[in-house]
Design a protein around this motif. Structure first.
Motif, PDB file in Angstrom:
ATOM      1  N   TYR A 199      -2.527  10.079   5.395  1.00 57.64           N
ATOM      2  CA  TYR A 199      -1.886  10.470   4.140  1.00 57.64           C
ATOM      3  C   TYR A 199      -0.965   9.373   3.631  1.00 57.64           C
ATOM      4  CZ  TYR A 199       0.948  12.946   0.757  1.00 57.64           C
ATOM      5  OH  TYR A 199       1.591  13.309  -0.388  1.00 57.64           O
ATOM      6  N   HIS A 200      -1.317   8.773   2.505  1.00 55.86           N
ATOM      7  CA  HIS A 200      -0.418   7.814   1.874  1.00 55.86           C
ATOM      8  C   HIS A 200      -0.577   7.847   0.365  1.00 55.86           C
ATOM      9  CE1 HIS A 200      -4.201   5.794   2.889  1.00 55.86           C
ATOM     10  NE2 HIS A 200      -4.048   5.183   1.737  1.00 55.86           N
ATOM     11  N   SER A 201      -0.916   9.018  -0.169  1.00 57.36           N
ATOM     12  CA  SER A 201      -1.131   9.151  -1.610  1.00 57.36           C
ATOM     13  C   SER A 201       0.024   8.618  -2.455  1.00 57.36           C
ATOM     14  CB  SER A 201      -1.381  10.608  -1.991  1.00 57.36           C
ATOM     15  OG  SER A 201      -2.613  11.022  -1.513  1.00 57.36           O
ATOM     16  N   PRO A 202       1.297   8.921  -2.112  1.00 57.98           N
ATOM     17  CA  PRO A 202       2.376   8.429  -2.970  1.00 57.98           C
ATOM     18  C   PRO A 202       2.363   6.915  -3.112  1.00 57.98           C
ATOM     19  CG  PRO A 202       3.205  10.130  -1.534  1.00 57.98           C
ATOM     20  CD  PRO A 202       1.808   9.829  -1.072  1.00 57.98           C
ATOM     21  N   VAL A 203       2.072   6.174  -2.014  1.00 56.61           N
ATOM     22  CA  VAL A 203       2.016   4.715  -2.116  1.00 56.61           C
ATOM     23  C   VAL A 203       0.878   4.311  -3.048  1.00 56.61           C
ATOM     24  CG1 VAL A 203       1.953   2.572  -0.810  1.00 56.61           C
ATOM     25  CG2 VAL A 203       2.785   4.658   0.286  1.00 56.61           C
ATOM     26  N   GLU A 204      -0.238   5.019  -2.896  1.00 59.29           N
ATOM     27  CA  GLU A 204      -1.404   4.680  -3.694  1.00 59.29           C
ATOM     28  C   GLU A 204      -1.152   4.921  -5.176  1.00 59.29           C
ATOM     29  OE1 GLU A 204      -4.960   6.006  -1.527  1.00 59.29           O
ATOM     30  OE2 GLU A 204      -5.774   6.388  -3.529  1.00 59.29           O
ATOM     31  N   ILE A 205      -0.518   6.056  -5.523  1.00 58.39           N
ATOM     32  CA  ILE A 205      -0.395   6.346  -6.958  1.00 58.39           C
ATOM     33  C   ILE A 205       0.747   5.558  -7.584  1.00 58.39           C
ATOM     34  CG2 ILE A 205      -1.515   8.588  -6.766  1.00 58.39           C
ATOM     35  CD1 ILE A 205       1.083   9.935  -7.089  1.00 58.39           C
ATOM     36  N   ILE A 206       1.794   5.215  -6.824  1.00 62.74           N
ATOM     37  CA  ILE A 206       2.806   4.334  -7.406  1.00 62.74           C
ATOM     38  C   ILE A 206       2.182   2.953  -7.613  1.00 62.74           C
ATOM     39  CG2 ILE A 206       3.888   3.486  -5.267  1.00 62.74           C
ATOM     40  CD1 ILE A 206       5.858   4.424  -8.360  1.00 62.74           C
ATOM     41  N   GLY A 207       1.244   2.605  -6.728  1.00 65.06           N
ATOM     42  CA  GLY A 207       0.515   1.346  -6.893  1.00 65.06           C
ATOM     43  C   GLY A 207      -0.296   1.337  -8.175  1.00 65.06           C
ATOM     44  N   LEU A 208      -1.008   2.454  -8.435  1.00 67.00           N
ATOM     45  CA  LEU A 208      -1.777   2.559  -9.678  1.00 67.00           C
ATOM     46  C   LEU A 208      -0.879   2.362 -10.886  1.00 67.00           C
ATOM     47  CD1 LEU A 208      -4.210   5.579  -9.112  1.00 67.00           C
ATOM     48  CD2 LEU A 208      -4.814   3.204  -9.546  1.00 67.00           C
ATOM     49  N   TYR A 209       0.272   3.044 -10.839  1.00 67.69           N
ATOM     50  CA  TYR A 209       1.222   2.958 -11.946  1.00 67.69           C
ATOM     51  C   TYR A 209       1.664   1.515 -12.145  1.00 67.69           C
ATOM     52  CZ  TYR A 209       5.608   3.596 -14.541  1.00 67.69           C
ATOM     53  OH  TYR A 209       6.622   3.507 -15.458  1.00 67.69           O
ATOM     54  N   TRP A 210       1.997   0.843 -11.053  1.00 65.67           N
ATOM     55  CA  TRP A 210       2.506  -0.530 -11.151  1.00 65.67           C
ATOM     56  C   TRP A 210       1.437  -1.481 -11.703  1.00 65.67           C
ATOM     57  CZ3 TRP A 210       7.378  -1.803 -11.196  1.00 65.67           C
ATOM     58  CH2 TRP A 210       7.729  -3.151 -11.142  1.00 65.67           C
ATOM     59  N   HIS A 211       0.205  -1.304 -11.225  1.00 65.22           N
ATOM     60  CA  HIS A 211      -0.869  -2.146 -11.747  1.00 65.22           C
ATOM     61  C   HIS A 211      -1.061  -1.914 -13.240  1.00 65.22           C
ATOM     62  CE1 HIS A 211      -1.676  -3.417  -7.784  1.00 65.22           C
ATOM     63  NE2 HIS A 211      -2.327  -2.349  -7.382  1.00 65.22           N
ATOM     64  N   PHE A 212      -0.942  -0.656 -13.649  1.00 68.58           N
ATOM     65  CA  PHE A 212      -1.089  -0.351 -15.074  1.00 68.58           C
ATOM     66  C   PHE A 212      -0.021  -1.089 -15.896  1.00 68.58           C
ATOM     67  CE2 PHE A 212       0.740   2.085 -18.562  1.00 68.58           C
ATOM     68  CZ  PHE A 212      -0.305   1.987 -19.459  1.00 68.58           C
ATOM     69  N   VAL A 213       1.233  -1.023 -15.433  1.00 72.22           N
ATOM     70  CA  VAL A 213       2.323  -1.691 -16.153  1.00 72.22           C
ATOM     71  C   VAL A 213       2.053  -3.195 -16.206  1.00 72.22           C
ATOM     72  CG1 VAL A 213       4.796  -2.150 -16.129  1.00 72.22           C
ATOM     73  CG2 VAL A 213       3.967   0.114 -15.531  1.00 72.22           C
ATOM     74  N   ASP A 214       1.522  -3.705 -15.119  1.00 76.01           N
ATOM     75  CA  ASP A 214       1.160  -5.117 -15.040  1.00 76.01           C
ATOM     76  C   ASP A 214       0.102  -5.473 -16.094  1.00 76.01           C
ATOM     77  OD1 ASP A 214       0.871  -7.654 -14.181  1.00 76.01           O
ATOM     78  OD2 ASP A 214      -0.002  -7.178 -12.234  1.00 76.01           O
ATOM     79  N   ILE A 215      -0.927  -4.633 -16.178  1.00 76.42           N
ATOM     80  CA  ILE A 215      -2.025  -4.919 -17.111  1.00 76.42           C
ATOM     81  C   ILE A 215      -1.536  -4.900 -18.561  1.00 76.42           C
ATOM     82  CG2 ILE A 215      -4.137  -3.918 -18.068  1.00 76.42           C
ATOM     83  CD1 ILE A 215      -4.922  -3.213 -15.191  1.00 76.42           C
ATOM     84  N   ILE A 216      -0.628  -3.988 -18.858  1.00 72.06           N
ATOM     85  CA  ILE A 216      -0.072  -3.952 -20.222  1.00 72.06           C
ATOM     86  C   ILE A 216       0.534  -5.318 -20.549  1.00 72.06           C
ATOM     87  CG2 ILE A 216       1.825  -3.017 -21.617  1.00 72.06           C
ATOM     88  CD1 ILE A 216      -0.433  -1.135 -21.573  1.00 72.06           C
ATOM     89  N   TRP A 217       1.267  -5.885 -19.580  1.00 73.77           N
ATOM     90  CA  TRP A 217       1.882  -7.187 -19.834  1.00 73.77           C
ATOM     91  C   TRP A 217       0.832  -8.284 -20.020  1.00 73.77           C
ATOM     92  CZ3 TRP A 217       6.167  -9.055 -21.583  1.00 73.77           C
ATOM     93  CH2 TRP A 217       6.367 -10.444 -21.513  1.00 73.77           C
TER      94      TRP A 217
END
Lengths: 231, 560
Positions: A199-217
């Motif tokens: 179980y490491h879903s929180p790490v995975e979904i905060i990762g998704l969020y961070w990558h998304f913010v990165d892509i916007i930039w």
């Protein structure tokens, strides 16, 4: 299934832990979909106005600090790497590595925000913040656009360019300001040993969020900083 | 079923859970409600809050109708009148209609209908209610400081450069409430994808669930656009940016594009859940399988998708290119197809059905007629030539009230009555419910039908005074509004009364199909004692067999 319903992170309204994990990841994807549309309104405005006022966008963009922007782009891409390594470490259940990579991500995110503060301060100093103190004369259009009517139009419209610059980069920075404490929270939970291969879903979904913010930039940097001279 | 002793002289009712553990008596105290993560309790929180907002919006409407009784502006001046219709619109659209069916009935029923214990993210569900409440609170502060008068559409540059009212606060309130809508949609989508009971395939889902799935897609993909748009308006006012200021080269039409990109699909956020309710009501009271299940299911998605491509029909006369107008006009005609599919399929379901006329069915039949009128007059307005004549007249007002009230509110009231026994464990007095349904129908038509006529004759909307020849029709409309106002109060009274003195409801008072009718009324906190397994399609009514007297076992594990 029986073991996955005894994990401490399991919430009982899900049938089992894997359904819970799938729901969490899928939920973040849906959230990212709405984020795309949220930024989409500003990107639409950008497309319309750049088309209407190419000179204003060109001259405005040349008063952004390209070296700082480029450096920040590298910092942010690097932070996506550290985030991906954190997720990888979580999948392997390496507690210290998760925390280390997450803190590295926080550090890089903070560097990005610090550089952004420096850039914003430059704009204030140069009177390039839209509003009463905005001075379009700073943009140096006088030497390049001879026709005073066209120049006046471009100088007025340059406020729109800087409005979009501050709205888009500001909204992006706001997402990072929200992201950094979230990562710290996840790092604290990782330190307490809450994540492992199972179980490491929180790490995975905060990762998704961070990558998304990165892509916007990744979109914002060329669109705002690297505008070529209009024909 | 059970032989326990019940209070008073009431008989034991099979499947009634009021004297057993249920979601209402599971915990006590105000904090057990304000911090609950139970989807059913959150639905109740929404029910109470949107009902308050409904009567607030109704009060503003009463002000509008009173002023329009006479041709002269003698009750309020034009500024006050502008505030009345603006705040009526904002409250009804953003704080009542958008959350109404999804946040109350959807929240309560969606997990039960798919055999789940709760929504996927119960805490986010609670958070969405708090976003709603904070949004309402900010908007109420805007009202206390004198309100806002831009129209619910916040058109620029009036809203950004000229209005002296509380645009920023009102916009902020709507912005915050928008997140409530987004999070509800997110929760529904994930829940429907991931948490369906074993055997419950996509094409066995109740059509209520399909409708909410389509609605959620719009909430996810539309709401963020309007959120960022009204944020731009607020920031432009606050910091004097020039995003929509023509003096700086900004384009006010861009605001209209961004606004209607959400606000037209938002019409489908308001009507699609109502269509979901309709499919449940029509099948339950004809005791028959719905005609063309797949077509109704897919038409919901079609409405959601095509609904995103028609926003320009609000802008035929605003300076948009004629060619854009032609495309938007054609696409708007196209939306009529999936809408008509639904209306025809409901009508076909009635054919040779064993139709009964309980009060929810009266609202459902009313919906079919009124939605059809609202939809067909929408085609008038989607035709560019006619729209030039009717744009910004009372014809438009009448048209969208036939959809919003005749459609959405009729479905909401029908749904509230239909599931009231499930939600509360009590039956309401059917006689009074029928009286109220007839009065709502009569009051509604008397209010809004004259507006088609007066609008076609040329009375513009959003003015507090009008030429004398329009007075007769306006008096009729105001008389209808008075009747409608009273008719809305009647259910308030008897539904509240039924909470304390209504007869206890069995598990399945209507003899309806669906997982929600297999569990006790009101349900337990986790809905099902055992994980239900679905073995048949939706609305599997035995043809020609009146199931209304079949007693459903409480908490049956299988849809029987």
């Amino acid at each position: 299934m029986s073991s996955s319903t005894h994990h401490p992170a399991y919430v009982h309204h899900f049938e089992n832990l894997s359904e819970q994990k799938e729901a969490a990841t899928f939920g973040m994807w849906v959230f990212i979909a709405q984020e795309v549309l949220f930024f989409g309104g500003l990107f639409a405005a950008y497309a319309i106005y750049r088309n209407l006022h190419p000179e204003a966008f060109y001259f405005g963009s040349h008063h952004l600090n390209i070296p700082l922007g480029a450096a920040n782009t590298a910092v942010l891409i690097f932070s996506s790497l550290t985030m991906a390594l954190a997720v990888h470490a979580a999948a392997l259940g390496k507690r210290q590595q998760i925390v280390g990579w997450l803190l590295a991500t926080v550090f890089l995110g903070s560097v990005f925000l610090g550089v952004k503060v420096v850039e914003y301060k430059e704009k204030f100093d140069h009177h390039l913040v839209p509003g009463a103190s905005f001075q379009a004369g700073q943009l140096g259009m006088a030497e390049h656009i001879a026709d005073p009517v066209l120049r006046g139009k471009a100088e007025r419209a340059s406020q729109i360019y800087f409005s979009l610059y501050f709205s888009m980069t500001g909204l992006h920075a706001l997402h990072m300001i929200i992201g950094v404490p979230l990562i710290l929270w996840i790092a604290a939970r990782a330190w307490l040993g809450q994540f492992g291969p199972e179980y490491h879903s929180p790490v995975e979904i905060i990762g998704l969020y961070w990558h998304f913010v990165d892509i916007i930039w990744i979109f914002l940097f060329p669109l705002l900083y690297l505008i070529p001279k209009p024909h | 079923m059970q032989t326990e002793v019940v209070k008073g002289n009431e008989e034991a009712v099979p499947g009634n859970g009021l004297d057993r553990e249920n979601y209402i008596n599971a915990k006590h105290g105000i904090w057990s409600w304000l911090l609950t993560t139970d989807h059913k309790r959150i639905a109740i929180l929404y029910l109470v809050s949107i009902t308050l907002m409904f009567f607030m919006g109704g009060a503003f409407a009463a002000g509008v109708r009173l002023e329009l009784m006479t041709p002269k502006g003698d009750l309020v001046d034009s500024d006050a009148y502008n505030k009345l219709f603006t705040m009526h619109g904002i409250v009804m659209v953003f704080f009542f209609l958008i959350p109404s069916i999804p946040a109350v009935l959807g929240n309560f029923l969606l997990p039960i209908m798919i055999g789940a214990k709760d929504l996927a993210f119960p805490k986010i569900n609670l958070l969405s209610w708090y976003f709603y409440i904070v949004g309402v609170a900010v908007f109420l502060v805007a009202c206390l400081f004198g309100g806002v008068e831009t129209g619910w559409t916040f058109y620029t540059p009036y809203s950004t450069a000229f209005s002296h009212t509380n645009v920023i606060l009102a916009a902020l309130g709507i912005f915050i409430a928008g997140f409530s809508s987004i999070l509800t949609g997110l929760n529904f989508i994930v829940t429907i994808h991931k948490m369906r009971a074993p055997g419950l395939t996509w094409f066995r889902l109740p059509l209520f669930v399909w409708a909410h799935y389509a609605t959620s897609l719009i909430q996810i993909l539309g709401t963020p656009v309007v959120a960022v748009t009204i944020l731009m308006v607020a920031v432009e006012r606050l910091l004097k940016l020039g995003l929509f200021d023509p003096a700086l080269g900004g384009d006010p039409i861009l605001f209209q594009h961004l606004f209607w990109f959400y606000s037209h699909p938002a019409v489908y956020i308001m009507i699609l859940p109502g269509m979901g309710v309709m499919s449940e009501l029509i099948t339950a009271f004809t005791r028959k399988r719905v005609f063309g299940y797949e077509f109704i299911a897919i038409s919901s998605l079609a409405i959601a998708v095509v609904g995103f491509l028609v926003w320009g029909h609000h802008m035929f006369v605003s300076g948009q290119s004629t060619y854009a107008g032609m495309v938007f006009s054609a696409l708007s005609f196209l939306v009529a197809i999936p809408s008509a599919v639904k209306v025809f399929n409901w009508s076909a379901t009635l054919y040779k059905g064993s139709v009964s006329w309980e009060s929810p069915m009266m609202y459902a039949i009313g919906f079919i007629g009124l939605f059809t009128i609202g939809g067909l007059t929408g085609l008038f307005l989607a035709a560019m030539g006619l729209d030039i004549h009717m744009h910004d007249t009372y014809f438009v007002v009448a048209h969208f009230h036939y959809i919003m009230v005749g459609g959405a509110i009729f479905a909401y009231l029908g749904g509230i009555h239909f599931w009231w026994p499930k939600i509360t464990g009590r039956l309401y007095p059917e006689y009074w419910a029928r009286v109220a349904a007839v009065l709502v129908f009569a009051g509604f038509n008397l209010t809004f039908f004259p507006q088609f006529v007066v609008g076609y004759l040329g009375m513009p909307r959003r003015y507090h005074a009008y030429p004398e020849e329009f007075q007769v029709l306006n008096v009729l409309s105001t008389a209808g509004a008075s009747l409608l106002g009273i008719a809305y109060l009647i259910p308030m009274v008897y539904l509240t009364w039924s909470l304390f003195a209504g007869k206890k409801a069995p598990a399945n008072p209507w003899g309806a199909k669906g997982l929600e009718w297999t569990i006790q009324s009101p349900p337990t906190t986790f809905n099902f004692d055992h994980q239900p397994v679905v073995t048949e399609e939706a609305y599997a009514y035995a043809e020609g067999h009146d199931t209304s007297h079949d007693a459903a076992p409480p908490a049956a594990p299988v849809r029987a």
